[in-house]
Write an enzyme that holds these catalytic residues in place. Structure first.
Site, PDB file in Angstrom:
ATOM      1  N   GLY A  14      46.364  75.049   0.099  1.00  0.00           N
ATOM      2  CA  GLY A  14      45.014  75.593   0.023  1.00  0.00           C
ATOM      3  C   GLY A  14      44.979  77.078   0.292  1.00  0.00           C
ATOM      4  O   GLY A  14      44.041  77.599   0.914  1.00  0.00           O
ATOM      5  N   SER A  16      44.366  79.554  -1.584  1.00  0.00           N
ATOM      6  CA  SER A  16      43.414  80.395  -2.313  1.00  0.00           C
ATOM      7  C   SER A  16      42.075  80.505  -1.600  1.00  0.00           C
ATOM      8  O   SER A  16      41.242  81.341  -1.950  1.00  0.00           O
ATOM      9  CB  SER A  16      43.183  79.830  -3.722  1.00  0.00           C
ATOM     10  OG  SER A  16      42.566  78.549  -3.658  1.00  0.00           O
ATOM     11  N   GLY A  56      55.337  93.647   2.416  1.00  0.00           N
ATOM     12  CA  GLY A  56      56.792  93.654   2.419  1.00  0.00           C
ATOM     13  C   GLY A  56      57.433  92.291   2.463  1.00  0.00           C
ATOM     14  O   GLY A  56      58.654  92.179   2.620  1.00  0.00           O
ATOM     15  N   ASN A  92      46.594  72.925   5.155  1.00  0.00           N
ATOM     16  CA  ASN A  92      45.228  73.452   5.216  1.00  0.00           C
ATOM     17  C   ASN A  92      44.322  72.894   4.127  1.00  0.00           C
ATOM     18  O   ASN A  92      43.112  72.802   4.316  1.00  0.00           O
ATOM     19  CB  ASN A  92      45.279  74.981   5.119  1.00  0.00           C
ATOM     20  CG  ASN A  92      43.921  75.583   4.839  1.00  0.00           C
ATOM     21  OD1 ASN A  92      43.041  75.595   5.685  1.00  0.00           O
ATOM     22  ND2 ASN A  92      43.731  76.090   3.616  1.00  0.00           N
ATOM     23  N   SER A 144      39.135  69.091  11.864  1.00  0.00           N
ATOM     24  CA  SER A 144      37.736  69.488  11.943  1.00  0.00           C
ATOM     25  C   SER A 144      37.121  68.852  13.178  1.00  0.00           C
ATOM     26  O   SER A 144      37.576  67.789  13.636  1.00  0.00           O
ATOM     27  CB  SER A 144      36.976  69.014  10.698  1.00  0.00           C
ATOM     28  OG  SER A 144      35.575  69.125  10.879  1.00  0.00           O
ATOM     29  N   TYR A 157      35.138  61.999   5.201  1.00  0.00           N
ATOM     30  CA  TYR A 157      35.708  63.242   5.698  1.00  0.00           C
ATOM     31  C   TYR A 157      36.126  63.101   7.162  1.00  0.00           C
ATOM     32  O   TYR A 157      37.253  63.459   7.541  1.00  0.00           O
ATOM     33  CB  TYR A 157      34.685  64.364   5.544  1.00  0.00           C
ATOM     34  CG  TYR A 157      35.182  65.734   5.932  1.00  0.00           C
ATOM     35  CD1 TYR A 157      36.013  66.462   5.082  1.00  0.00           C
ATOM     36  CD2 TYR A 157      34.829  66.316   7.146  1.00  0.00           C
ATOM     37  CE1 TYR A 157      36.469  67.726   5.422  1.00  0.00           C
ATOM     38  CE2 TYR A 157      35.271  67.575   7.500  1.00  0.00           C
ATOM     39  CZ  TYR A 157      36.095  68.271   6.641  1.00  0.00           C
ATOM     40  OH  TYR A 157      36.549  69.516   6.994  1.00  0.00           O
ATOM     41  N   ALA A 159      36.832  60.445   8.873  1.00  0.00           N
ATOM     42  CA  ALA A 159      37.959  59.523   9.031  1.00  0.00           C
ATOM     43  C   ALA A 159      39.267  60.163   8.583  1.00  0.00           C
ATOM     44  O   ALA A 159      40.316  59.979   9.216  1.00  0.00           O
ATOM     45  CB  ALA A 159      37.698  58.240   8.238  1.00  0.00           C
ATOM     46  N   LYS A 161      40.071  63.318   8.641  1.00  0.00           N
ATOM     47  CA  LYS A 161      40.493  64.323   9.614  1.00  0.00           C
ATOM     48  C   LYS A 161      40.950  63.676  10.915  1.00  0.00           C
ATOM     49  O   LYS A 161      41.920  64.134  11.549  1.00  0.00           O
ATOM     50  CB  LYS A 161      39.360  65.315   9.871  1.00  0.00           C
ATOM     51  CG  LYS A 161      39.002  66.178   8.663  1.00  0.00           C
ATOM     52  CD  LYS A 161      40.190  67.011   8.195  1.00  0.00           C
ATOM     53  CE  LYS A 161      39.807  68.027   7.127  1.00  0.00           C
ATOM     54  NZ  LYS A 161      40.959  68.850   6.701  1.00  0.00           N
ATOM     55  N   ILE A 190      32.793  77.451  10.152  1.00  0.00           N
ATOM     56  CA  ILE A 190      33.485  78.680   9.765  1.00  0.00           C
ATOM     57  C   ILE A 190      32.834  79.222   8.501  1.00  0.00           C
ATOM     58  O   ILE A 190      32.726  78.514   7.492  1.00  0.00           O
ATOM     59  CB  ILE A 190      34.983  78.414   9.521  1.00  0.00           C
ATOM     60  CG1 ILE A 190      35.613  77.743  10.751  1.00  0.00           C
ATOM     61  CG2 ILE A 190      35.693  79.715   9.181  1.00  0.00           C
ATOM     62  CD1 ILE A 190      35.511  78.521  12.032  1.00  0.00           C
TER      63      ILE A 190
END
Length: 245
Positions: A14, A16, A56, A92, A144, A157, A159, A161, A190
């Protein structure tokens, strides 16, 4: 911090998104090469990769549909082919369609579990043997607050997490002696993630610190967790004081 991660290879799923991009850049700033995956949005991922190269460090962008069972192992194989090994895994990538429990059908349940829970497990299973043999590894799951309080997105969701917490608890004690840490960070509210169901201008905002969190807040905590070899088997909440654990 730079000494801990310098010359390492980090795989961030994830990459992006806002949080994934911030994590990827923080790892590069600490001296790591970064493999970042995306599902639908290649351009933002390539933009993060360009910033990593400007620091770098080497960067590799990979498309990964984590709904597919073979995507996890294929991603790890591609990372190894490019950089030789994976030292750090940050799982992520996640999906979360907000629905009431009555509206969650089987296909949505299965998709959520596949991306949020099955893919992190399959990637972990793919990277752990070499981490153990090298006696170094860092695995971090992005969870979460919903895993702890149920949240507002839905039972699928929450469950998925919460399952990451059980996975972490099972693995951490079994690989700690080989120099591998397994931890979880559980953010809430967030900004810019698509999982924020509050108005940041609302004077009655439920966050005690009075603001939404930022992707950089998450990245800073992630870096602290990844560079602490004495921290393992822990769920660290990052929520501005919402959940009193």
């Amino acid at each position: 911090m730079a000494e801990e991660l310098y010359g390492r290879c980090a795989l961030v799923t994830g990459g992006s998104g806002g949080i994934g991009g911030a994590i990827s850049l923080s790892l590069a700033a600490a001296g790591a090469d970064v493999v970042l995956t995306y599902s639908d949005h290649r351009a933002p991922a390539e933009g993060i990769a360009d910033q990593i190269r400007a620091l770098g460090q080497r960067a590799l962008v990979l498309a990964a549909d984590l709904r597919m069972p073979d995507a996890a192992a294929a991603t790890v194989d591609a990372a190894r082919a490019e950089f030789g090994q994976v030292d750090v895994l940050v799982a992520n990538a996640g999906v979360g369609h907000q629905l009431s429990w009555e509206q969650v059908e089987l296909d949505l349940w299965d998709e959520t579990m596949a991306v949020n829970l099955r893919a992190p497990w399959l990637m972990t299973r793919a990277v752990l043997p070499e981490m153990i043999s090298r006696r170094y590894g860092r695995i971090l799951f992005l969870s979460s607050i919903a895993a702890l309080n149920g949240g507002v997105i839905g039972p699928h969701y929450a469950a998925s997490k919460a399952g990451l917490h059980g996975l972490m608890h099972h693995l951490a004690a079994r690989v700690a002696g080989a120099g591998v840490t397994v931890n979880t960070i559980a953010p809430a509210l967030i900004a810019g993630t698509g999982f924020t169901a509050v108005n940041p201008d609302n004077p009655a905002m439920p966050v005690p610190v009075g603001r939404l969190g930022s992707a950089d807040d998450v990245a800073a905590m992630v870096l602290a967790m990844l560079t602490n070899s004495y921290l393992t088997n822990k769920v660290i909440t990052l929520d501005g004081g919402i959940y009193p654990d």
